[in-house]
Design an enzyme around this catalytic site. Structure first.
Site, PDB file in Angstrom:
ATOM      1  N   GLN A  53       7.178 -77.022  45.244  1.00  0.00           N
ATOM      2  CA  GLN A  53       7.654 -75.790  44.628  1.00  0.00           C
ATOM      3  C   GLN A  53       8.194 -74.858  45.707  1.00  0.00           C
ATOM      4  O   GLN A  53       7.493 -74.548  46.678  1.00  0.00           O
ATOM      5  CB  GLN A  53       6.551 -75.065  43.861  1.00  0.00           C
ATOM      6  CG  GLN A  53       7.157 -73.869  43.115  1.00  0.00           C
ATOM      7  CD  GLN A  53       6.141 -73.025  42.407  1.00  0.00           C
ATOM      8  OE1 GLN A  53       5.277 -72.422  43.032  1.00  0.00           O
ATOM      9  NE2 GLN A  53       6.246 -72.974  41.091  1.00  0.00           N
ATOM     10  N   CYS A  83       5.910 -66.023  40.124  1.00  0.00           N
ATOM     11  CA  CYS A  83       4.920 -65.369  40.981  1.00  0.00           C
ATOM     12  C   CYS A  83       5.158 -63.860  40.995  1.00  0.00           C
ATOM     13  O   CYS A  83       6.272 -63.404  41.264  1.00  0.00           O
ATOM     14  CB  CYS A  83       4.989 -65.921  42.398  1.00  0.00           C
ATOM     15  SG  CYS A  83       3.794 -65.142  43.494  1.00  0.00           S
ATOM     16  N   ASN A 194       2.653 -74.405  30.070  1.00  0.00           N
ATOM     17  CA  ASN A 194       1.577 -74.104  31.021  1.00  0.00           C
ATOM     18  C   ASN A 194       0.864 -72.820  30.594  1.00  0.00           C
ATOM     19  O   ASN A 194       1.470 -71.942  29.999  1.00  0.00           O
ATOM     20  CB  ASN A 194       2.151 -73.947  32.447  1.00  0.00           C
ATOM     21  CG  ASN A 194       1.162 -73.307  33.419  1.00  0.00           C
ATOM     22  OD1 ASN A 194       1.368 -72.200  33.901  1.00  0.00           O
ATOM     23  ND2 ASN A 194       0.075 -73.992  33.695  1.00  0.00           N
ATOM     24  N   GLY A 196      -3.562 -71.719  30.258  1.00  0.00           N
ATOM     25  CA  GLY A 196      -4.734 -71.746  29.390  1.00  0.00           C
ATOM     26  C   GLY A 196      -5.025 -73.084  28.743  1.00  0.00           C
ATOM     27  O   GLY A 196      -5.799 -73.129  27.785  1.00  0.00           O
ATOM     28  N   ARG A 217      -5.701 -74.118  36.490  1.00  0.00           N
ATOM     29  CA  ARG A 217      -7.085 -73.848  36.865  1.00  0.00           C
ATOM     30  C   ARG A 217      -8.070 -74.889  36.350  1.00  0.00           C
ATOM     31  O   ARG A 217      -9.015 -75.252  37.052  1.00  0.00           O
ATOM     32  CB  ARG A 217      -7.487 -72.447  36.400  1.00  0.00           C
ATOM     33  CG  ARG A 217      -6.851 -71.378  37.253  1.00  0.00           C
ATOM     34  CD  ARG A 217      -6.902 -70.019  36.611  1.00  0.00           C
ATOM     35  NE  ARG A 217      -6.032 -69.930  35.452  1.00  0.00           N
ATOM     36  CZ  ARG A 217      -5.757 -68.801  34.805  1.00  0.00           C
ATOM     37  NH1 ARG A 217      -6.320 -67.681  35.195  1.00  0.00           N
ATOM     38  NH2 ARG A 217      -4.934 -68.801  33.782  1.00  0.00           N
TER      39      ARG A 217
HETATM   40  C1  LIG Z   1      -5.175 -69.508  42.998  1.00  0.00           C
HETATM   41  C2  LIG Z   1      -3.898 -69.655  42.204  1.00  0.00           C
HETATM   42  C3  LIG Z   1      -2.714 -69.851  42.877  1.00  0.00           C
HETATM   43  C4  LIG Z   1      -1.521 -70.021  42.166  1.00  0.00           C
HETATM   44  N1  LIG Z   1      -0.371 -70.273  42.865  1.00  0.00           N
HETATM   45  C5  LIG Z   1       0.760 -70.567  42.185  1.00  0.00           C
HETATM   46  C6  LIG Z   1       1.945 -70.999  42.857  1.00  0.00           C
HETATM   47  O1  LIG Z   1       1.974 -71.135  44.091  1.00  0.00           O
HETATM   48  N2  LIG Z   1       3.037 -71.288  42.106  1.00  0.00           N
HETATM   49  C7  LIG Z   1       3.028 -71.190  40.735  1.00  0.00           C
HETATM   50  O2  LIG Z   1       4.032 -71.495  40.081  1.00  0.00           O
HETATM   51  N3  LIG Z   1       1.928 -70.784  40.081  1.00  0.00           N
HETATM   52  C8  LIG Z   1       0.803 -70.495  40.768  1.00  0.00           C
HETATM   53  N4  LIG Z   1      -0.328 -70.127  40.075  1.00  0.00           N
HETATM   54  C9  LIG Z   1      -0.271 -70.023  38.604  1.00  0.00           C
HETATM   55  C10 LIG Z   1      -0.614 -71.369  37.977  1.00  0.00           C
HETATM   56  O3  LIG Z   1       0.317 -72.365  38.398  1.00  0.00           O
HETATM   57  C11 LIG Z   1      -0.551 -71.304  36.460  1.00  0.00           C
HETATM   58  O4  LIG Z   1       0.747 -70.956  36.056  1.00  0.00           O
HETATM   59  C12 LIG Z   1      -1.529 -70.285  35.879  1.00  0.00           C
HETATM   60  O5  LIG Z   1      -2.786 -70.339  36.522  1.00  0.00           O
HETATM   61  C13 LIG Z   1      -1.720 -70.538  34.377  1.00  0.00           C
HETATM   62  O6  LIG Z   1      -2.082 -71.870  34.126  1.00  0.00           O
HETATM   63  P1  LIG Z   1      -3.629 -72.324  33.939  1.00  0.00           P
HETATM   64  O7  LIG Z   1      -4.224 -71.438  32.874  1.00  0.00           O
HETATM   65  O8  LIG Z   1      -3.567 -73.779  33.544  1.00  0.00           O
HETATM   66  O9  LIG Z   1      -4.305 -72.108  35.258  1.00  0.00           O
HETATM   67  C14 LIG Z   1      -1.520 -69.954  40.758  1.00  0.00           C
HETATM   68  C15 LIG Z   1      -2.728 -69.765  40.086  1.00  0.00           C
HETATM   69  C16 LIG Z   1      -3.903 -69.619  40.790  1.00  0.00           C
HETATM   70  C17 LIG Z   1      -5.210 -69.437  40.034  1.00  0.00           C
END
Ligand SMILES: Cc1cc2nc3c(=O)[nH]c(=O)nc-3n(C[C@H](O)[C@H](O)[C@H](O)COP(=O)(O)O)c2cc1C
Length: 322
Positions: A53, A83, A194, A196, A217
């Site tokens: 990415q 981001c 993506n 949750g 997560r």
């Molecule tokens: C510690 C952390 C770092 C993250 N870093 C990135 C990142 O570098 N690039 C990105 O697109 N999303 C990043 N995210 C967001 C996740 O990719 C994702 O979009 C977000 O957590 C929602 O998805 P989830 O509920 O499955 O975690 C990050 C999330 C967390 C918790």
């Protein structure tokens, strides 16, 4: 995910699923162009298929980085349009690009012209006071016209004014239905949902409405779930019968890496959530947190930690035989 999905994490996750596509943390174009490239974007061939990415907003710089990433062997190049951090906003990339879909289209077109591997975008529903209906449609239409291979949507808005990056992952409400609708209005564009998604079973349900699901997560904090990916989503056998068997298969990697000077905990920290509901899981975590962080901790500390955990499959077999 920044600070989470480093190369050690990705190697470990690849043991748990042979089929899922794995993503790097976001790497900025400036870092790729001017930083220690081997350290920042080097990876082990075992991680394939793996996507990088990129964070940036300058079409020529992104094209150059995409070419570098392709030469490194990455299977996909993804552009971050989600981001919300201040640093990223100052660079005018990440989520604030939701306000500039035309520029995102130019970035995608430049990257597509530079590489043969798929180019994808990960975005939000919208930012700040944008209405997610037209904002997301505009982004999808423009990146599709630029030749994007898939659009991954984190199904919540980002609030660039007033919320921290951490709050921006939880506070704006999820709207999966908006992404399902996007797929219906863009049937020829690969849409990945993506946000949750807490289990592989839930991912499978969404796959009736979208082309792919990205787990963040849940995959990181509860990596044992990844053992269900190959059987439930790809109709292929799980690589290992239990989380413990997968963890033991990591030992040669741990020996190799610590032998090169990598701290044990830099690898072991990614394993903390591996044993869910397995007798000994707490003792495993405690052992790693106390012994694994000591200077000079080596593979034996991890082996001792594993010995505290019952092998869930073997445990079940014992129970069944009793
Ligand atoms: C510690 C952390 C770092 C993250 N870093 C990135 C990142 O570098 N690039 C990105 O697109 N999303 C990043 N995210 C967001 C996740 O990719 C994702 O979009 C977000 O957590 C929602 O998805 P989830 O509920 O499955 O975690 C990050 C999330 C967390 C918790």
């Amino acid at each position: 995910m920044m600070d989470w999905t480093d190369r050690h994490c990705r190697f470990f996750h690849r043991l748990l699923t042979r089929r899922a596509l794995i993503y790097t943390e976001m790497v900025t174009t400036g870092a790729v162009l001017h930083g220690d490239r081997a350290r920042l974007i080097g990876f082990d061939p075992f991680e394939h298929p793996v996507a990088i990415q990129l964070g940036g907003c300058e079409p020529r710089a992104l094209a150059a980085c995409a070419r570098i990433a392709e030469d490194f062997g990455y299977d996909e190049v993804n552009l971050n349009v989600g981001c919300p951090s201040d640093r990223v906003q100052e660079g005018r990339f990440g989520a604030c690009l939701m306000a500039e879909p035309g520029l995102v289209g130019d970035c995608v077109a430049a990257m597509k012209a530079a590489v043969g591997v798929p180019v994808t975008v990960k975005c939000r529903l919208a930012i700040d006071h944008q209405d997610p209906e037209p904002a997301l449609d505009a982004m999808a239409t423009i990146v599709q016209a630029a030749g994007v291979d898939a659009l991954i949507v984190h199904a919540r808005k980002a609030w660039l004014h007033g919320l921290s990056p951490k709050q921006n992952r939880d506070v704006p409400p999820l709207d999966h239905a908006r992404v399902h609708r996007l797929k219906r209005s863009h049937p020829d564009l690969d849409i990945v949902l993506n946000g949750g998604i807490g289990s592989v079973e839930s991912a499978r349900e969404h796959l009736a409405r979208v082309d792919g699901v990205m787990m963040g997560r849940a995959a990181y904090q509860e990596p044992w779930r990844l053992l269900a990916v190959d059987p439930l989503l790809f109709g292929a056998p799980a690589p290992f019968a239990s989380p413990k068997a997968a963890a033991e298969a990591l030992m040669p990697y741990v020996a190799r890496e610590t032998g090169r000077g990598t701290r044990l905990y830099a690898i072991a920290r990614h394993l903390l959530g591996l044993f869910h509901g397995v007798p000994g899981a707490r003792a495993f975590r405690r052992h790693l947190a106390t012994e694994g962080v000591k200077t000079g901790a080596g593979p034996q500390v991890l082996r001792d930690a594993f010995a505290l955990v019952l092998d869930s499959q073997a445990g079940l077999a014992q129970t069944a035989a009793a």
